[in-house]
Design a protein around this motif. Structure first.
Motif, mmCIF file in Angstrom:
data_model
loop_
_atom_site.group_PDB
_atom_site.id
_atom_site.type_symbol
_atom_site.label_atom_id
_atom_site.label_comp_id
_atom_site.label_asym_id
_atom_site.label_seq_id
_atom_site.Cartn_x
_atom_site.Cartn_y
_atom_site.Cartn_z
ATOM 1 N N ARG A 1 -0.535 11.751 -4.349
ATOM 2 C CA ARG A 1 -1.061 13.079 -4.004
ATOM 3 C C ARG A 1 -0.161 14.156 -4.594
ATOM 4 N N PHE A 2 -0.766 14.955 -5.488
ATOM 5 C CA PHE A 2 -0.012 16.003 -6.182
ATOM 6 C C PHE A 2 -0.264 17.347 -5.515
ATOM 7 N N PHE A 3 0.632 18.285 -5.758
ATOM 8 C CA PHE A 3 0.581 19.605 -5.120
ATOM 9 C C PHE A 3 0.494 19.462 -3.598
ATOM 10 N N GLU A 4 1.168 18.448 -3.094
ATOM 11 C CA GLU A 4 1.204 18.225 -1.649
ATOM 12 C C GLU A 4 2.641 17.881 -1.233
ATOM 13 N N PRO A 5 3.501 18.910 -1.108
ATOM 14 C CA PRO A 5 4.888 18.627 -0.728
ATOM 15 C C PRO A 5 5.003 18.099 0.687
ATOM 16 N N ALA A 6 5.942 17.188 0.899
ATOM 17 C CA ALA A 6 6.255 16.741 2.255
ATOM 18 C C ALA A 6 7.000 17.887 2.934
ATOM 19 N N ALA A 7 6.446 18.384 4.035
ATOM 20 C CA ALA A 7 7.103 19.488 4.744
ATOM 21 C C ALA A 7 8.229 18.949 5.606
ATOM 22 N N ASP A 8 8.017 17.754 6.161
ATOM 23 C CA ASP A 8 9.032 17.169 7.037
ATOM 24 C C ASP A 8 8.805 15.664 7.118
ATOM 25 N N ARG B 1 0.880 -1.182 0.000
ATOM 26 C CA ARG B 1 0.000 0.000 0.000
ATOM 27 C C ARG B 1 0.910 1.222 0.000
ATOM 28 N N VAL B 2 0.879 1.978 -1.102
ATOM 29 C CA VAL B 2 1.873 3.034 -1.328
ATOM 30 C C VAL B 2 1.220 4.416 -1.273
ATOM 31 N N LEU B 3 1.888 5.329 -0.574
ATOM 32 C CA LEU B 3 1.539 6.751 -0.623
ATOM 33 C C LEU B 3 2.634 7.460 -1.430
ATOM 34 N N GLY B 4 2.246 8.296 -2.368
ATOM 35 C CA GLY B 4 3.224 9.113 -3.097
ATOM 36 C C GLY B 4 2.893 10.573 -2.898
ATOM 37 N N LEU B 5 3.903 11.381 -2.598
ATOM 38 C CA LEU B 5 3.694 12.819 -2.394
ATOM 39 C C LEU B 5 4.538 13.600 -3.388
ATOM 40 N N GLU B 6 3.916 14.553 -4.063
ATOM 41 C CA GLU B 6 4.631 15.343 -5.075
ATOM 42 C C GLU B 6 4.308 16.829 -4.893
ATOM 43 N N ARG B 7 5.368 17.624 -4.954
ATOM 44 C CA ARG B 7 5.256 19.087 -4.787
ATOM 45 C C ARG B 7 4.424 19.725 -5.905
ATOM 46 N N PHE B 8 4.607 19.230 -7.157
ATOM 47 C CA PHE B 8 3.911 19.817 -8.304
ATOM 48 C C PHE B 8 2.904 18.798 -8.870
ATOM 49 N N GLY B 9 2.477 19.004 -10.136
ATOM 50 C CA GLY B 9 1.523 18.086 -10.764
ATOM 51 C C GLY B 9 2.242 16.886 -11.379
ATOM 52 N N PRO B 10 1.475 15.994 -12.017
ATOM 53 C CA PRO B 10 2.088 14.823 -12.656
ATOM 54 C C PRO B 10 2.949 15.214 -13.862
ATOM 55 N N ALA B 11 4.137 14.635 -13.994
ATOM 56 C CA ALA B 11 5.028 14.841 -15.155
ATOM 57 C C ALA B 11 5.179 16.326 -15.499
ATOM 58 N N HIS B 12 5.608 17.108 -14.522
ATOM 59 C CA HIS B 12 5.700 18.570 -14.669
ATOM 60 C C HIS B 12 7.054 18.987 -15.266
ATOM 61 N N ASP B 13 7.202 20.312 -15.464
ATOM 62 C CA ASP B 13 8.459 20.811 -16.062
ATOM 63 C C ASP B 13 9.239 21.700 -15.084
ATOM 64 N N ARG B 14 9.088 21.460 -13.793
ATOM 65 C CA ARG B 14 9.742 22.310 -12.782
ATOM 66 C C ARG B 14 10.998 21.666 -12.200
ATOM 67 N N GLY B 15 11.318 20.444 -12.631
ATOM 68 C CA GLY B 15 12.444 19.733 -12.021
ATOM 69 C C GLY B 15 13.506 19.359 -13.039
ATOM 70 N N SER B 16 13.727 18.043 -13.198
ATOM 71 C CA SER B 16 14.818 17.557 -14.043
ATOM 72 C C SER B 16 14.353 16.617 -15.138
ATOM 73 N N SER B 17 13.038 16.430 -15.299
ATOM 74 C CA SER B 17 12.553 15.356 -16.179
ATOM 75 C C SER B 17 11.603 15.869 -17.256
ATOM 76 N N HIS B 18 11.980 16.972 -17.918
ATOM 77 C CA HIS B 18 11.129 17.522 -18.983
ATOM 78 C C HIS B 18 12.014 17.895 -20.175
ATOM 79 N N GLY B 19 11.360 18.108 -21.320
ATOM 80 C CA GLY B 19 12.108 18.500 -22.525
ATOM 81 C C GLY B 19 11.991 17.485 -23.648
#
Ligand code: FAD
Length: 391
Positions: free
Chosen positions: A168-175, A29-47
């Motif tokens: 869960r997108f647009f939900e950054p882990a604060a700590d 049972r997996v929880l995933g937390l992401e600061r932005f949306g799915p497959a976004h262009d704000r990090g290192s994996s776009h272009g």
């Protein structure tokens, strides 16, 4: 609210989406937390494209992981039902003793990888878009090509959800806090608190902050991808004529490029491999400046002379580089319930599915059948000042 999972993944970019998928596929049972949306262009994996190749000048120890990555890319394409990898052939170019050529050749020999060595005349004959100098050679491997980063992240996310992951997108882990005695982790976000038996942290360019306690010497760099409309149209740059390439000049500067994979309107993509400038993810300069377009156009003018016809667009991206440019994939040295995957140093994307597999192995059992000795965290020496940064 406090919800409990078998595993949590912080960061759902390339590596986190793959980790979430592999964990969920194994029934957790997996929880995933992401600061932005799915497959976004704000990090290192776009272009749109990332080079994939097997003869690996960075170190021969990467080759078995690449062979496994190819199997997993095919499996991902099959399971998701769309093409993610296009094999156009790959050419590693430079002087015979350059790192790009000699290193690729050494790893091809060490692992018996099929390849051809081409002299300058043969390269110009087979690939007329490229104009190497007389003292240059190329290692050509048919199995090289490119993968599609946004589509690959979307595929891993989609399959993870299909396997029951709660993403869960647009939900950054604060700590996050490792609970005493290796007994799981607690993660806080603006929306609530979660607990999980194990945690995988894949924060990309946020690693210097999120994983400050590893004391690894990360450098985050702005790296620009450029698209040009070639003089004379894109046909000579179609995948059957123009392979992916990495090209090292006598000063050690590497440039790389792709064929025209998105038809006449898409242009032809090219970039410097390691000519970045230090940056922070929050303040990354996304504008593309005339001066930097002029520098790459000048560099291309003698090597791929028809390419810098008209500049179409650019996109800034980030590398998170370690001092020796090798990845960090390991159980956290202080918290055995936590696995880290970061510091991909500008060459990680092609490994994405195998990194997901390794992260799932480590998170579940603390061990993996893959050889990951190269990827243990290498803390900066105690003599160097350590900047205290809060997570
Ligand atoms: C211009 C460029 C060209 C490249 N070319 C190649 C190539 O040709 N071949 C190749 O193999 N590799 C290449 N790479 C490298 C490759 O793309 C990267 O190594 C890879 O994408 C890194 O993946 P990642 O998961 O570490 O980072 P990302 O995909 O950026 O994912 C990290 C994620 O963590 C999220 N995050 C961070 N902190 C938190 C938090 N607290 N809570 C929730 N979410 C968080 C971020 O939002 C992000 O989505 C290139 C990279 C760039 C920039």
């Amino acid at each position: 609210m406090d919800r409990s999972y078998d595993a949590a993944v912080i960061g759902l970019g390339a590596m986190g989406s793959a980790a979430a998928y592999h964990l969920a596929a194994r029934g957790l049972r997996v929880l995933g937390l992401e600061r932005f949306g799915p497959a976004h262009d704000r990090g290192s994996s776009h272009g749109g494209s990332r080079i994939i190749r097997q003869a690996y000048f960075e170190h021969p120890d990467y080759v078995p992981l690449l062979l496994r990555a190819y199997e997993l890319w095919h499996a991902l394409e099959r399971d998701w039902g769309s093409e993610l990898m296009t094999l156009t052939g790959a050419l590693m170019l430079g002087r015979p003793d350059s790192r790009t050529v000699a290193g690729s050749r050494a790893s091809a020999h060490a692992w018996g990888l099929p390849h051809e060595m081409l002299d300058a005349a043969e390269i110009r004959r087979r690939f007329p878009t490229l104009r190497p100098g007389e003292d240059h050679v190329g290692l050509y491997e048919e199995r090289g090509g490119f993968v599609r980063p946004e589509a690959a992240v979307a595929a891993h996310l989609g399959l993870a959800e299909r396997a029951g992951a709660d993403l869960r997108f647009f939900e950054p882990a604060a700590d996050w806090t490792a609970l005493p005695g290796g007994d799981g982790v607690r993660i806080t976000t603006a929306a609530g608190t979660y607990t999980a038996d194990r945690l995988v942290v894949c924060p990309g360019a946020w690693a210097p902050r999120t994983l400050a306690d590893l004391a690894v010497d990360f450098t985050v760099e702005r790296q620009v991808q450029y698209w040009f409309a070639p003089r004379g149209g894109t046909e000579p740059f179609a995948p059957q004529h123009h392979p992916v390439y990495v090209w090292e000049d006598p000063e050690g500067v590497q440039i790389y490029g792709f064929p025209a994979y998105d038809g006449p309107q898409g242009g032809v993509k090219t970039a410097f491999f390691r000519r970045g400038t230090p940056c922070e993810p929050e303040t990354l300069d996304r504008r593309i400046h005339p001066g930097e377009i002029a520098v790459i156009a000048e560099h291309l003018s003698t090597r791929v002379p028809d390419l810098p016809g008209r500049f179409l667009r650019g996109a800034a991206c980030m590398y998170t580089t370690t001092a020796d440019e090798h990845f960090v994939i390991a159980t956290h040295p202080e918290y055995p319930q936590t696995t880290v995957a970061c510091g991909f140093s500008g060459h990680g994307f092609k490994f994405t599915p195998v990194v997901g597999e390794i992260a799932a192995d480590l998170a579940i059992s603390g061990t993996t059948a893959h050889s990951v000795d190269l990827f243990a965290p290498r803390p900066r020496s105690a003599a160097e000042p350590r900047t205290e940064v809060s997570r």
